[in-house]
Design a protein around this motif. Sequence first.
Motif, PDB file in Angstrom:
ATOM      1  N   ALA A   1     -63.109   7.784  19.896  1.00  0.00           N
ATOM      2  CA  ALA A   1     -61.783   7.372  19.417  1.00  0.00           C
ATOM      3  C   ALA A   1     -60.846   7.254  20.611  1.00  0.00           C
ATOM      4  CB  ALA A   1     -61.224   8.379  18.405  1.00  0.00           C
ATOM      5  N   VAL A   2     -59.961   6.275  20.556  1.00  0.00           N
ATOM      6  CA  VAL A   2     -58.973   6.076  21.615  1.00  0.00           C
ATOM      7  C   VAL A   2     -57.611   5.853  20.970  1.00  0.00           C
ATOM      8  CG1 VAL A   2     -59.475   3.588  21.732  1.00  0.00           C
ATOM      9  CG2 VAL A   2     -58.369   4.712  23.664  1.00  0.00           C
ATOM     10  N   VAL A   3     -56.588   6.468  21.573  1.00  0.00           N
ATOM     11  CA  VAL A   3     -55.199   6.288  21.142  1.00  0.00           C
ATOM     12  C   VAL A   3     -54.488   5.495  22.230  1.00  0.00           C
ATOM     13  CG1 VAL A   3     -53.052   7.416  20.464  1.00  0.00           C
ATOM     14  CG2 VAL A   3     -55.236   8.448  19.856  1.00  0.00           C
ATOM     15  N   GLN A   4     -54.058   4.291  21.900  1.00  0.00           N
ATOM     16  CA  GLN A   4     -53.370   3.419  22.849  1.00  0.00           C
ATOM     17  C   GLN A   4     -51.871   3.483  22.573  1.00  0.00           C
ATOM     18  OE1 GLN A   4     -55.266  -0.311  21.961  1.00  0.00           O
ATOM     19  NE2 GLN A   4     -57.001   0.082  23.317  1.00  0.00           N
ATOM     20  N   VAL A   5     -51.138   4.108  23.495  1.00  0.00           N
ATOM     21  CA  VAL A   5     -49.693   4.280  23.346  1.00  0.00           C
ATOM     22  C   VAL A   5     -49.003   3.213  24.194  1.00  0.00           C
ATOM     23  CG1 VAL A   5     -47.774   5.900  23.457  1.00  0.00           C
ATOM     24  CG2 VAL A   5     -50.091   6.753  23.094  1.00  0.00           C
ATOM     25  N   ARG A   6     -48.160   2.426  23.576  1.00  0.00           N
ATOM     26  CA  ARG A   6     -47.506   1.323  24.270  1.00  0.00           C
ATOM     27  C   ARG A   6     -46.002   1.344  23.995  1.00  0.00           C
ATOM     28  NH1 ARG A   6     -51.751   1.628  26.016  1.00  0.00           N
ATOM     29  NH2 ARG A   6     -53.430   0.087  26.189  1.00  0.00           N
ATOM     30  N   GLN A   7     -45.239   0.920  25.003  1.00  0.00           N
ATOM     31  CA  GLN A   7     -43.799   0.699  24.850  1.00  0.00           C
ATOM     32  C   GLN A   7     -43.436  -0.537  25.663  1.00  0.00           C
ATOM     33  OE1 GLN A   7     -41.021   3.526  26.545  1.00  0.00           O
ATOM     34  NE2 GLN A   7     -39.584   3.222  24.856  1.00  0.00           N
ATOM     35  N   LYS A   8     -42.886  -1.542  25.003  1.00  0.00           N
ATOM     36  CA  LYS A   8     -42.637  -2.835  25.643  1.00  0.00           C
ATOM     37  C   LYS A   8     -41.314  -2.819  26.392  1.00  0.00           C
ATOM     38  CE  LYS A   8     -45.424  -5.230  22.194  1.00  0.00           C
ATOM     39  NZ  LYS A   8     -45.441  -6.173  21.059  1.00  0.00           N
TER      40      LYS A   8
ATOM     41  N   VAL B   1     -41.523  10.966  18.757  1.00  0.00           N
ATOM     42  CA  VAL B   1     -40.811   9.756  19.191  1.00  0.00           C
ATOM     43  C   VAL B   1     -40.838   8.743  18.045  1.00  0.00           C
ATOM     44  CG1 VAL B   1     -41.201   9.982  21.680  1.00  0.00           C
ATOM     45  CG2 VAL B   1     -42.938   8.883  20.268  1.00  0.00           C
ATOM     46  N   PRO B   2     -39.797   7.890  17.946  1.00  0.00           N
ATOM     47  CA  PRO B   2     -39.826   6.856  16.902  1.00  0.00           C
ATOM     48  C   PRO B   2     -40.901   5.817  17.226  1.00  0.00           C
ATOM     49  CG  PRO B   2     -37.866   6.640  18.280  1.00  0.00           C
ATOM     50  CD  PRO B   2     -38.541   7.894  18.700  1.00  0.00           C
ATOM     51  N   ALA B   3     -41.900   5.724  16.377  1.00  0.00           N
ATOM     52  CA  ALA B   3     -43.037   4.842  16.654  1.00  0.00           C
ATOM     53  C   ALA B   3     -43.683   4.415  15.351  1.00  0.00           C
ATOM     54  CB  ALA B   3     -44.055   5.555  17.553  1.00  0.00           C
ATOM     55  N   ARG B   4     -44.532   3.406  15.449  1.00  0.00           N
ATOM     56  CA  ARG B   4     -45.363   2.982  14.326  1.00  0.00           C
ATOM     57  C   ARG B   4     -46.791   2.840  14.838  1.00  0.00           C
ATOM     58  NH1 ARG B   4     -43.501  -3.355  13.367  1.00  0.00           N
ATOM     59  NH2 ARG B   4     -43.906  -4.096  15.497  1.00  0.00           N
ATOM     60  N   SER B   5     -47.757   2.971  13.934  1.00  0.00           N
ATOM     61  CA  SER B   5     -49.154   2.996  14.367  1.00  0.00           C
ATOM     62  C   SER B   5     -50.014   2.108  13.461  1.00  0.00           C
ATOM     63  CB  SER B   5     -49.702   4.426  14.361  1.00  0.00           C
ATOM     64  OG  SER B   5     -49.732   4.938  13.047  1.00  0.00           O
ATOM     65  N   LYS B   6     -51.098   1.624  14.043  1.00  0.00           N
ATOM     66  CA  LYS B   6     -52.139   0.888  13.329  1.00  0.00           C
ATOM     67  C   LYS B   6     -53.477   1.436  13.780  1.00  0.00           C
ATOM     68  CE  LYS B   6     -50.936  -3.153  14.822  1.00  0.00           C
ATOM     69  NZ  LYS B   6     -50.907  -4.621  15.047  1.00  0.00           N
ATOM     70  N   SER B   7     -54.474   1.317  12.917  1.00  0.00           N
ATOM     71  CA  SER B   7     -55.803   1.823  13.271  1.00  0.00           C
ATOM     72  C   SER B   7     -56.856   0.784  12.903  1.00  0.00           C
ATOM     73  CB  SER B   7     -56.101   3.148  12.551  1.00  0.00           C
ATOM     74  OG  SER B   7     -56.126   2.955  11.149  1.00  0.00           O
ATOM     75  N   SER B   8     -57.954   0.817  13.632  1.00  0.00           N
ATOM     76  CA  SER B   8     -59.094  -0.056  13.365  1.00  0.00           C
ATOM     77  C   SER B   8     -60.350   0.654  13.827  1.00  0.00           C
ATOM     78  CB  SER B   8     -58.946  -1.402  14.081  1.00  0.00           C
ATOM     79  OG  SER B   8     -58.956  -1.209  15.477  1.00  0.00           O
ATOM     80  N   GLN B   9     -61.494   0.213  13.354  1.00  0.00           N
ATOM     81  CA  GLN B   9     -62.749   0.816  13.781  1.00  0.00           C
ATOM     82  C   GLN B   9     -63.823  -0.256  13.899  1.00  0.00           C
ATOM     83  OE1 GLN B   9     -63.536   3.888  10.951  1.00  0.00           O
ATOM     84  NE2 GLN B   9     -64.087   2.512   9.299  1.00  0.00           N
ATOM     85  N   ARG B  10     -64.754  -0.013  14.824  1.00  0.00           N
ATOM     86  CA  ARG B  10     -65.815  -0.966  15.108  1.00  0.00           C
ATOM     87  C   ARG B  10     -67.161  -0.268  14.929  1.00  0.00           C
ATOM     88  NH1 ARG B  10     -67.927  -2.584  20.344  1.00  0.00           N
ATOM     89  NH2 ARG B  10     -66.353  -1.240  21.273  1.00  0.00           N
TER      90      ARG B  10
ATOM     91  N   TYR C   1     -73.498   6.145   9.736  1.00  0.00           N
ATOM     92  CA  TYR C   1     -72.806   5.084  10.465  1.00  0.00           C
ATOM     93  C   TYR C   1     -72.116   5.683  11.687  1.00  0.00           C
ATOM     94  CZ  TYR C   1     -73.439   2.196   6.296  1.00  0.00           C
ATOM     95  OH  TYR C   1     -73.980   1.490   5.249  1.00  0.00           O
ATOM     96  N   ASN C   2     -72.159   4.973  12.794  1.00  0.00           N
ATOM     97  CA  ASN C   2     -71.512   5.407  14.028  1.00  0.00           C
ATOM     98  C   ASN C   2     -70.407   4.402  14.364  1.00  0.00           C
ATOM     99  OD1 ASN C   2     -70.867   6.596  16.424  1.00  0.00           O
ATOM    100  ND2 ASN C   2     -72.606   5.738  17.551  1.00  0.00           N
ATOM    101  N   TYR C   3     -69.148   4.878  14.317  1.00  0.00           N
ATOM    102  CA  TYR C   3     -67.996   4.003  14.550  1.00  0.00           C
ATOM    103  C   TYR C   3     -67.264   4.423  15.821  1.00  0.00           C
ATOM    104  CZ  TYR C   3     -68.249   2.222   9.726  1.00  0.00           C
ATOM    105  OH  TYR C   3     -68.641   1.621   8.561  1.00  0.00           O
ATOM    106  N   LYS C   4     -66.577   3.466  16.426  1.00  0.00           N
ATOM    107  CA  LYS C   4     -65.581   3.750  17.444  1.00  0.00           C
ATOM    108  C   LYS C   4     -64.216   3.360  16.867  1.00  0.00           C
ATOM    109  CE  LYS C   4     -67.834   3.759  21.938  1.00  0.00           C
ATOM    110  NZ  LYS C   4     -67.839   3.203  23.309  1.00  0.00           N
ATOM    111  N   SER C   5     -63.303   4.329  16.862  1.00  0.00           N
ATOM    112  CA  SER C   5     -61.987   4.118  16.244  1.00  0.00           C
ATOM    113  C   SER C   5     -60.933   3.870  17.313  1.00  0.00           C
ATOM    114  CB  SER C   5     -61.590   5.333  15.405  1.00  0.00           C
ATOM    115  OG  SER C   5     -62.562   5.599  14.408  1.00  0.00           O
ATOM    116  N   THR C   6     -59.997   2.991  17.007  1.00  0.00           N
ATOM    117  CA  THR C   6     -58.885   2.688  17.909  1.00  0.00           C
ATOM    118  C   THR C   6     -57.580   2.839  17.143  1.00  0.00           C
ATOM    119  OG1 THR C   6     -60.227   1.108  19.154  1.00  0.00           O
ATOM    120  CG2 THR C   6     -57.853   0.962  19.417  1.00  0.00           C
TER     121      THR C   6
END
Length: 474
Positions: free
Chosen positions: A125-132, A186-195, A206-211
């Motif tokens: 699993a990976v958590v990608q934190v972004r701020q534009k 922090v004020p944020a919003r999140s989305k998740s997906s898995q492969r 089942y073996n998944y990788k989550s993002t």
Amino acid sequence: MCVACLRCQVDITEGIPKQVTVHFCKQCGRYLQPPGTWIQCTLESRELLALCLKKIKASLSRVRLIDAGFIWTEPHSKRLKLKLTVQKEVINGAVLQQVFVMEYMVQSQMCEDCHRVEAKDFWKAVVQVRQKTLHKKTFYYLEQLILKHRLHQNTLRIKEIHDGLDFYYSSKQHAQKMVDFLQCTVPARSKSSQRLISHDIHSNVYNYKSTFSVEIVPICKDNVVCLSPKLAQSLGNMSQICVCIRVTSTIHLIDPSTLQIAEIDGNTYWRHPFNSLFHPKQLEEFIVMDINRVQEKRKVAGAGARSNKHTLAEAWVQKTSELNTDHQYFCCTHLGHLLNPGDLVLGFDLANCNLNDEFANKMNPHHIPDVVLIKKSYDRTKRQRRRNWKLKELERDREGMDTDDERQYQDFLEDLEEDEAIRKNVNIYRSSDVPVESDTDDDAPPRISLAEMLEDLHISQDATGGEGASMMTE
């Protein structure tokens, strides 16, 4: 046949192996309990005794186990010895009892969790934190919160990229915990997906990788923002041009013309988004020519709360780059408690700029101030020399820290010195390299008191473990 001769002729331990192998992971100090469970055991503990007996459970089914215990062995010998007492009924109802020693050889084998840690790139699993945004004040604050709450302990790897951080984990649960923490701080919003990586059709595994993608609002401290008319009205009829004074779990805004304050959470921001009007590099230096404190203005109908930590003032300022001219600017500011005539102050020039913002372009030009003052300017070199504290940093993969990153980090350190509310959430450590000086200058920059600092302790443990460590610290 008598019992003595029977004991000589019959061996009731026949069929029980005298040498058995157990597997031990040196990285995490756990033993393998077949088929695939790794458990934490200390030497000569009940848990380790149970694990050893389970290895020969099938062989012990033919006899009756009376007693079992460890025989002392050298801790580094990679040998475990058990003294077992067993009974068995033999010819004519006679019951024989026999004592024998079993030897367990400890073999090293790396467990799956340690394999993932050593592989670095093996993650689930990976958590990608972004701020534009082009500046990283929010990330520096977030880094200190993660260190304080020790949320970095379960990460396999932390990678820094140009607009955020990536956190890699060995399990989806740890990544979900990190996402929940980010949304609370922090004020944020999140989305998740898995492969899908692999899938066993026989066992239905089942073996998944989550993002997980976490986007932080693109607003930082000291930004000048322009709110939508609908949002400004819902916040108590405050002015559309506001200054962000702090970003915690909400965005804290202040109206520099009335001292009215408001807090905007993440959900409200994403429903009514707004952008920063300026970049921090566009800050200009002004000198205060004259300043007058203003008594509290009368509240309009439906107005919100006002700040008690700021003082409203009317000021005449002039750019330090235009001192050879007589061009001055008039503005209202929330920094009346800090500024005096002759002080240097940083601010944004709205009179001589092109505002590329949909809400600002629709505003009445008479309602847009000429200048918005942000903060008082101090000598940065002097502040760095007097700073007798430090912060800890996350261990992460980074491409390199350029001069712009260093400048932004110094801005964050100055924000900590000036804002007590942010300091409460950060662990600040006393630096022994800088001697403590007493403040003799009335116009000295704000400093952090010794009472707010922690001692940076480094306690090392020797091979004796906990008792040796306690003796060293006494």
